[in-house]
Design an enzyme around this catalytic site. Sequence first.
Site, short mmCIF file in Angstrom:
data_model
loop_
_atom_site.label_atom_id
_atom_site.label_comp_id
_atom_site.label_asym_id
_atom_site.label_seq_id
_atom_site.Cartn_x
_atom_site.Cartn_y
_atom_site.Cartn_z
N LYS A 17 40.30 -20.54 -31.35
CA LYS A 17 41.40 -19.85 -32.03
C LYS A 17 41.05 -18.38 -32.24
CE LYS A 17 41.81 -19.83 -36.73
NZ LYS A 17 42.07 -18.49 -37.28
N ASN A 18 39.83 -18.12 -32.70
CA ASN A 18 39.47 -16.74 -33.04
C ASN A 18 39.22 -15.87 -31.81
OD1 ASN A 18 39.80 -17.42 -35.66
ND2 ASN A 18 37.63 -17.44 -36.20
N CYS A 113 44.67 -13.43 -49.44
CA CYS A 113 44.94 -14.83 -49.13
C CYS A 113 43.99 -15.66 -49.96
CB CYS A 113 44.77 -15.11 -47.63
SG CYS A 113 43.09 -15.01 -47.09
N ARG A 118 40.59 -9.60 -48.61
CA ARG A 118 40.57 -9.28 -47.18
C ARG A 118 41.25 -7.95 -46.81
NH1 ARG A 118 41.41 -14.88 -43.89
NH2 ARG A 118 40.21 -13.79 -42.33
N ASP A 301 33.17 -20.09 -41.77
CA ASP A 301 34.22 -21.06 -41.45
C ASP A 301 33.69 -22.50 -41.46
OD1 ASP A 301 36.04 -19.07 -41.27
OD2 ASP A 301 36.22 -19.09 -39.09
N ARG A 393 47.27 -24.73 -38.21
CA ARG A 393 47.14 -23.33 -37.76
C ARG A 393 45.92 -23.18 -36.86
NH1 ARG A 393 45.68 -19.84 -42.02
NH2 ARG A 393 45.04 -18.74 -40.17
#
Length: 413
Positions: A17-18, A113, A118, A301, A393
């Site tokens: 994803k990243n 968030c 951030r 993560d 997501r």
Amino acid sequence: MRKSPPLRGTVRISGSKNSVLPILAASLLAEGKSKIGEVPFLKDVVIMQDLLKYFGAEVKWDKVNGFIEICADNINGYEAAYDLASQMRASFLVMGPLLARIGKAKVPLPGGCAIGSRPVDLHLKGFAALGADIKQQNGYVEAYANKLKGAKIYLDFPSVGATENIIMAAVYAEGTTIIENAAVEPEIVDLANYLNGMGADIRGAGTDSIKINGVDKLKGTSHNVIPDRIEAGTFMVAGAITRGEIFLENVVSDHLKPVIAKLKECNVEVTESEKGIKVCGKDVIKAVDIKTLPYPGFPTDMQAPFMSLLSIAEGTSMVIETVFENRFMHVGELKRMGAQIKIESRSAIIEGVKKLTGTQVRATDLRAGASLILSALVAEETTEISDIYHIERGYSEIDKKLIALGADLEKVK
Ligand code: UD1
């Protein structure tokens, strides 16, 4: 979700994803067609695809075969729609490419968030150093430049997003840009490889000093996204926590060194081979201490998913979160399932318990959601996880993958 038997079988890890998000944003830079393979089926990819279309790119996503074709010959939009961009922080990654390609960009300032405030100050400092004129008003960031000029940029923190955005902004800049204290994550290397495939001249990606020599033109290319190291780590924990035996395909063990080291310290058997990684959980899970750090340290993560494992380990573990200021949102939910965790500022002290018990819990963010799934796999009785859109997501078909390994769960609409 109900308590699952030990998970067994093979799971194929999806593209990262990243990596795919900055790579899709970078597609705005090239003329001609780009083909990106190993694209994971994720909500965040849908949002990035819609953003690219909004700016004028033609995008075709073959979801069955996992590739996206993009033609960015006619980029005419430069203002990201708030409704779209505000759904995902990574939308800010279109700023560097738009600025480089058409000399202007207007993108909503990402809000805070669940995991912290951030900010994007490092991205903006980088653009300004390249000569962009930056304005912040009415919740938007606007950047303008006729022609960016190469510069030496020192990042106060090796931010992943800032490193990516500055690389993308600098590819067409006049002269040479050097980013010092750059992030060294594998996703930065993947982005640089994609851009170099288009004709960019980027050296040193994967080290803390990246040099970008500006070029005049980039042309579309083909590129396969690297495997998702966080999805891989999450499935490794799933194998360990259920005392199962899982084989992971499509993984790069080099990207997972700290996760593998900590799993071994927990008494989990991990075998690396050319074909993949085998994880074999043992009855006794040992407590360990963890400190999250930028790559190649232990990934932030993986902090929440790992805490699920530590919550049923023998002994006391300590987890220190140094990357984000507020990344313990999962703790309250894990405690509702019977975990014994105390938070002291940026540290969590986890007293391992013999069992967890299912109840209703809420996914507060992506990785917090993953940790709830992992805990639910071993919790007595039934766990009901709400707000699973956070999980979708970033994890491609996690329900199907877990069911194929023997997990007892169903997705309720
Ligand atoms: C990326 C990942 C995310 C991961 C994180 C750290 C993507 C799409 N997301 O997020 O999954 O958790 O890296 O590995 O790739 N910071 C500033 N100013 C800035 C930018 C960042 O202070 O301008 C701070 C952040 O608030 C945070 C820290 O730096 O505390 C790390 O952030 P960063 O590396 O930028 O993470 P992201 O790129 O947002």
